[in-house]
Design an enzyme around this catalytic site. Structure first.
Site, PDB file in Angstrom:
ATOM      1  N   HIS A  94      -3.027  -0.739  14.038  1.00  0.00           N
ATOM      2  CA  HIS A  94      -4.102   0.365  14.392  1.00  0.00           C
ATOM      3  C   HIS A  94      -3.658   0.945  15.808  1.00  0.00           C
ATOM      4  O   HIS A  94      -3.809   2.215  16.094  1.00  0.00           O
ATOM      5  CB  HIS A  94      -5.389   0.058  14.341  1.00  0.00           C
ATOM      6  CG  HIS A  94      -5.976  -0.156  12.842  1.00  0.00           C
ATOM      7  ND1 HIS A  94      -6.745  -1.370  12.530  1.00  0.00           N
ATOM      8  CD2 HIS A  94      -5.594   0.375  11.713  1.00  0.00           C
ATOM      9  CE1 HIS A  94      -7.000  -1.351  11.372  1.00  0.00           C
ATOM     10  NE2 HIS A  94      -6.399  -0.313  10.680  1.00  0.00           N
ATOM     11  N   HIS A 115      -4.250   3.029   0.991  1.00  0.00           N
ATOM     12  CA  HIS A 115      -5.182   1.905   0.663  1.00  0.00           C
ATOM     13  C   HIS A 115      -6.337   1.767   1.880  1.00  0.00           C
ATOM     14  O   HIS A 115      -6.540   0.920   2.954  1.00  0.00           O
ATOM     15  CB  HIS A 115      -4.455   0.490   0.996  1.00  0.00           C
ATOM     16  CG  HIS A 115      -3.017   0.460   0.196  1.00  0.00           C
ATOM     17  ND1 HIS A 115      -1.999   1.153   0.263  1.00  0.00           N
ATOM     18  CD2 HIS A 115      -2.861  -0.192  -1.144  1.00  0.00           C
ATOM     19  CE1 HIS A 115      -1.015   0.798  -0.804  1.00  0.00           C
ATOM     20  NE2 HIS A 115      -1.588  -0.192  -1.562  1.00  0.00           N
ATOM     21  N   SER A 125      -8.681   1.599   9.157  1.00  0.00           N
ATOM     22  CA  SER A 125      -7.718   2.946   9.503  1.00  0.00           C
ATOM     23  C   SER A 125      -8.383   4.137   8.845  1.00  0.00           C
ATOM     24  O   SER A 125      -8.102   5.331   9.808  1.00  0.00           O
ATOM     25  CB  SER A 125      -6.713   2.793   8.639  1.00  0.00           C
ATOM     26  OG  SER A 125      -6.882   2.476   7.287  1.00  0.00           O
ATOM     27  N   GLU A 157      -8.480   4.672  -2.256  1.00  0.00           N
ATOM     28  CA  GLU A 157      -8.901   3.351  -2.561  1.00  0.00           C
ATOM     29  C   GLU A 157      -9.399   3.264  -4.117  1.00  0.00           C
ATOM     30  O   GLU A 157      -9.840   3.956  -4.706  1.00  0.00           O
ATOM     31  CB  GLU A 157     -10.148   3.112  -1.896  1.00  0.00           C
ATOM     32  CG  GLU A 157     -10.826   1.849  -1.834  1.00  0.00           C
ATOM     33  CD  GLU A 157      -9.729   0.616  -1.634  1.00  0.00           C
ATOM     34  OE1 GLU A 157      -9.687  -0.145  -2.451  1.00  0.00           O
ATOM     35  OE2 GLU A 157      -9.095   0.820  -0.861  1.00  0.00           O
ATOM     36  N   ASP A 214      -0.593   0.579   3.482  1.00  0.00           N
ATOM     37  CA  ASP A 214      -1.182  -0.714   4.041  1.00  0.00           C
ATOM     38  C   ASP A 214      -1.695  -1.577   2.848  1.00  0.00           C
ATOM     39  O   ASP A 214      -2.897  -1.587   2.912  1.00  0.00           O
ATOM     40  CB  ASP A 214      -1.971  -0.238   5.101  1.00  0.00           C
ATOM     41  CG  ASP A 214      -2.615  -1.782   5.720  1.00  0.00           C
ATOM     42  OD1 ASP A 214      -2.118  -2.516   5.733  1.00  0.00           O
ATOM     43  OD2 ASP A 214      -3.798  -1.643   6.244  1.00  0.00           O
TER      44      ASP A 214
END
Length: 279
Positions: A18, A41, A99, A117, A163
């Site tokens: 991050h 993600h 994130s 997601e 990610d």
């Protein structure tokens, strides 16, 4: 589908990932033209560090807790630490921004955030997190489908964060294939692919697969906090960055050395190198 990031939120891997993500976004903000962030993600957006799950592992104590509430030990960490502070306004570390929240903190009025997601429960949580936010779109979809659906963005500038939780045995191969397909659609975008460092051979195979795609200008940034022969669950983490902003390699190297000094380690170190140069 069973992965829950709450057990790992704010750990050293999150801090590394991050911090560099926030630095890339800070670079994108320099030009007035709008940009788009695609997070493939996305998770749930923010994580309650006082929850039973987070308290069970306490991984954040070796990560963000070592930095929170103190002056940034390096100027490049400022955008990241400001994003963490923004969701802990009373100065007590109770929540950690995933994130999506790191990205949202960097958006200007002309910018946009697209979140993908797949987990149904996480999607519901994510939609509640960003309800009534016109700059954020949440999609219940597979990450690699999202790369096809949302690229290239209308803004023509931006960052794609890939990610995965690495639950699937072929995740490295899926990332390499997904990057190749996405880059064909949008070759000028910035791509940041996070990977765990557990077995170095798996990382080498992934990097070799990406190199064989023919994509140019690929930077590798890694932070390890244990010797790699210890065979611990996680010895470190890395980011493979396509089209990194100018001089990100120099800044990232300094930033990661600062993190290695600030976080608890039993060895390891910092590596920033070009997998493939620009020319």
């Amino acid at each position: 589908m069973n992965y829950r990031h709450i057990f790992h939120a704010g750990n050293p891997a999150d801090v590394m990932k991050h911090a560099i993500m926030a630095l890339i976004l800070d670079h994108l903000r320099v030009k007035p033209a709008p940009f788009c962030v695609l997070d493939t993600h996305a998770g749930i957006g923010r994580y309650d560090l006082t929850s039973e799950a987070a308290q069970k592992t306490l991984e954040h104590e070796d990560g963000i807790a070592r930095l929170f509430g103190a002056p940034a030990p390096h100027p490049a960490l400022t955008p990241y630490l400001e994003a963490v502070a923004a969701i802990n306004p009373d100065g007590v570390l109770r929540a950690y921004p995933g994130s999506p929240r790191i990205a949202r903190a960097a958006l200007r009025p002309q910018d946009r955030l697209v979140l993908s997601e797949l987990h149904p429960e996480d999607v519901r949580t994510l939609r509640r997190e960003f309800r009534d936010d016109p700059q954020v779109a949440v999609h219940e979809t597979d990450a690699y489908v999202a790369l096809k659906a949302h690229l290239p963005p209308k803004e023509k500038r931006g960052l794609v964060l890939i990610d995965p939780p690495f639950e699937q045995p072929d995740e490295f191969a899926r990332m390499a294939d997904g990057l190749a397909a996405a880059h064909r659609r949008w070759p000028t975008g910035v791509y940041a692919l996070w990977y765990p460092i557990k077995e170095r051979a798996a990382v080498w195979r992934f990097q070799d697969a990406v190199e064989k795609t023919g994509i140019r200008k690929i930077l590798l940034a890694e932070l390890t906090w244990h010797p790699e022969d210890t065979h611990l669950r996680l010895n470190g983490s890395g980011l493979l960055i396509v089209n990194p902003p100018w001089k990100l390699d120099e800044t990232a190297r300094d930033l990661l050395h600062t993190l290695h000094d600030a976080l608890p380690t039993s060895g390891g170190g910092v590596s920033v190198s070009w997998l493939v140069p620009e020319a």
